[in-house]
Design an enzyme around this catalytic site. Structure first.
Site, PDB file in Angstrom:
ATOM      1  N   SER A  62       0.831  -1.212   0.000  1.00  9.79           N
ATOM      2  CA  SER A  62       0.000   0.000   0.000  1.00  9.79           C
ATOM      3  C   SER A  62       0.864   1.261   0.000  1.00  9.79           C
ATOM      4  O   SER A  62       0.481   2.286  -0.581  1.00  9.79           O
ATOM      5  CB  SER A  62      -0.991  -0.001   1.165  1.00  9.79           C
ATOM      6  OG  SER A  62      -0.331   0.166   2.397  1.00  9.79           O
TER       7      SER A  62
ATOM      8  N   HIS B 159       8.932   3.428   8.791  1.00 10.56           N
ATOM      9  CA  HIS B 159       8.748   2.544   9.953  1.00 10.56           C
ATOM     10  C   HIS B 159       7.523   3.029  10.737  1.00 10.56           C
ATOM     11  O   HIS B 159       7.383   4.234  10.974  1.00 10.56           O
ATOM     12  CB  HIS B 159      10.001   2.582  10.843  1.00 10.56           C
ATOM     13  CG  HIS B 159       9.895   1.663  12.006  1.00 10.56           C
ATOM     14  ND1 HIS B 159       9.997   0.286  11.876  1.00 10.56           N
ATOM     15  CD2 HIS B 159       9.647   1.897  13.321  1.00 10.56           C
ATOM     16  CE1 HIS B 159       9.835  -0.271  13.066  1.00 10.56           C
ATOM     17  NE2 HIS B 159       9.620   0.681  13.959  1.00 10.56           N
TER      18      HIS B 159
ATOM     19  N   ASP C  64      16.446   0.488  11.560  1.00 13.76           N
ATOM     20  CA  ASP C  64      15.534   1.560  11.996  1.00 13.76           C
ATOM     21  C   ASP C  64      16.271   2.675  12.738  1.00 13.76           C
ATOM     22  O   ASP C  64      15.819   3.155  13.785  1.00 13.76           O
ATOM     23  CB  ASP C  64      14.411   0.973  12.889  1.00 13.76           C
ATOM     24  CG  ASP C  64      13.558  -0.041  12.133  1.00 13.76           C
ATOM     25  OD1 ASP C  64      13.450   0.067  10.901  1.00 13.76           O
ATOM     26  OD2 ASP C  64      13.019  -0.950  12.781  1.00 13.76           O
TER      27      ASP C  64
ATOM     28  N   GLU D 292       1.225   7.059   6.983  1.00 13.35           N
ATOM     29  CA  GLU D 292       2.370   6.584   6.186  1.00 13.35           C
ATOM     30  C   GLU D 292       2.173   6.957   4.719  1.00 13.35           C
ATOM     31  O   GLU D 292       3.106   7.378   4.036  1.00 13.35           O
ATOM     32  CB  GLU D 292       2.514   5.058   6.307  1.00 13.35           C
ATOM     33  CG  GLU D 292       2.921   4.578   7.689  1.00 13.35           C
ATOM     34  CD  GLU D 292       3.120   3.066   7.739  1.00 13.35           C
ATOM     35  OE1 GLU D 292       3.696   2.499   6.806  1.00 13.35           O
ATOM     36  OE2 GLU D 292       2.691   2.458   8.736  1.00 13.35           O
TER      37      GLU D 292
HETATM   38  C1  GRF Z   1       3.950  -0.562   6.825  1.00 14.90           C
HETATM   39  O1  GRF Z   1       3.306  -0.404   8.066  1.00 14.90           O
HETATM   40  C2  GRF Z   1       5.387  -0.129   6.926  1.00 14.90           C
HETATM   41  O2  GRF Z   1       5.591   0.937   7.796  1.00 14.90           O
HETATM   42  C3  GRF Z   1       6.030  -1.366   7.485  1.00 14.90           C
HETATM   43  O3  GRF Z   1       5.394  -2.435   6.829  1.00 14.90           O
HETATM   44  C4  GRF Z   1       4.075  -2.037   6.433  1.00 14.90           C
HETATM   45  C5  GRF Z   1       3.978  -2.260   4.960  1.00 14.90           C
HETATM   46  O4  GRF Z   1       2.685  -2.051   4.470  1.00 14.90           O
HETATM   47  N1  GRF Z   1       7.467  -1.312   7.317  1.00 14.90           N
HETATM   48  P1  GRF Z   1       2.426  -2.026   2.895  1.00 14.90           P
HETATM   49  O5  GRF Z   1       2.980  -3.330   2.310  1.00 14.90           O
HETATM   50  O6  GRF Z   1       3.106  -0.818   2.329  1.00 14.90           O
HETATM   51  O7  GRF Z   1       0.939  -1.969   2.766  1.00 14.90           O
END
Ligand code: GRF
Length: 210
Positions: A19, A118, A154, A183
């Site tokens: 996503s 993260h 991280d 995010e």
């Molecule tokens: C997100 O929460 C990102 O911060 C973490 O893994 C998840 C990935 O989600 N590192 P997506 O595959 O981008 O939906």
């Protein structure tokens, strides 16, 4: 004659549904990230939903799984990842839910050119299950961090952070969903800021150039 515009080539690495990758793709399409294109999407997981999504958008999507176990297999895998990114002319690598720790050789191959997102306010709660860690710790504010990647997990210089409240009725899933919304805004914004080049890093601080 118009000056030649540089188009930055992004390489997206993912292991899951992608996503964040799709949020980056949308931001390029609607002009929130300018002067960039996604050159390649790569996953260590051949079945990752994000690869399928990339293919359906007409992007180059590659599965590069690790073969074998142990440090040598890990290094061989990263050598293949570096080669694929280099072959596609990538100048900014974006880890978007890429569930692997990259080797120092990978970091060295793209100095200050690898970003990660993260789902916590670093330096709190690095590692796996960050949203649940925040909930169980009892923090009242959570969020996400976009940072440069260095040799420590991280840990690299922070480009941008975004906060959300933690509500009494939250579960790990509801909190993770609230953070994920942020995010999807924070990652494109951070990429746009980094590509602008209008910043400098002083110690651990990412600062805008005036
Ligand atoms: C997100 O929460 C990102 O911060 C973490 O893994 C998840 C990935 O989600 N590192 P997506 O595959 O981008 O939906």
């Amino acid at each position: 004659m118009e000056p030649k515009k540089t188009v930055h080539k992004l390489g997206i690495l993912l292991s899951g549904k992608g996503s964040n990758f799709m949020a980056i793709h949308r931001a390029i399409a609607d002009g929130r990230i300018q002067g960039a294109e996604i050159a390649v999407v790569i996953s260590n997981k051949p079945g990752a939903g994000g690869l399928e999504a990339a293919r359906s958008l007409g992007l180059t999507a590659l599965a590069i799984p690790q073969e074998g176990k142990g440090p040598e297999a890990r290094e061989a895998h990263d050598t293949r990842m570096i080669a694929a990114l280099t072959d596609h002319g990538v100048d900014l690598v974006c880890l978007a839910g890429y569930m692997r720790i990259i080797t120092p050789a990978f970091v060295e191959a793209f100095p200050s050119r690898i970003l990660n997102i993260h789902p916590s306010l670093l330096p709190a709660f690095p590692g796996l299950d960050a949203q649940r860690q925040a909930l169980e710790y009892g923090t009242k504010v959570a969020g996400c961090t976009v940072h440069f990647v260095d040799e420590i997990v991280d840990h690299g210089v922070i480009v941008l952070q975004s906060t959300v409240p933690v509500l009494d009725e939250d579960t790990g899933d509801t909190l993770a969903a609230r953070i994920l919304e942020q995010e999807h805004l924070a990652y494109p914004e951070a990429i746009s800021r980094v590509l602008s080049g209008r910043y400098h890093v002083v110690g651990r601080r990412y600062l805008l150039k005036s």
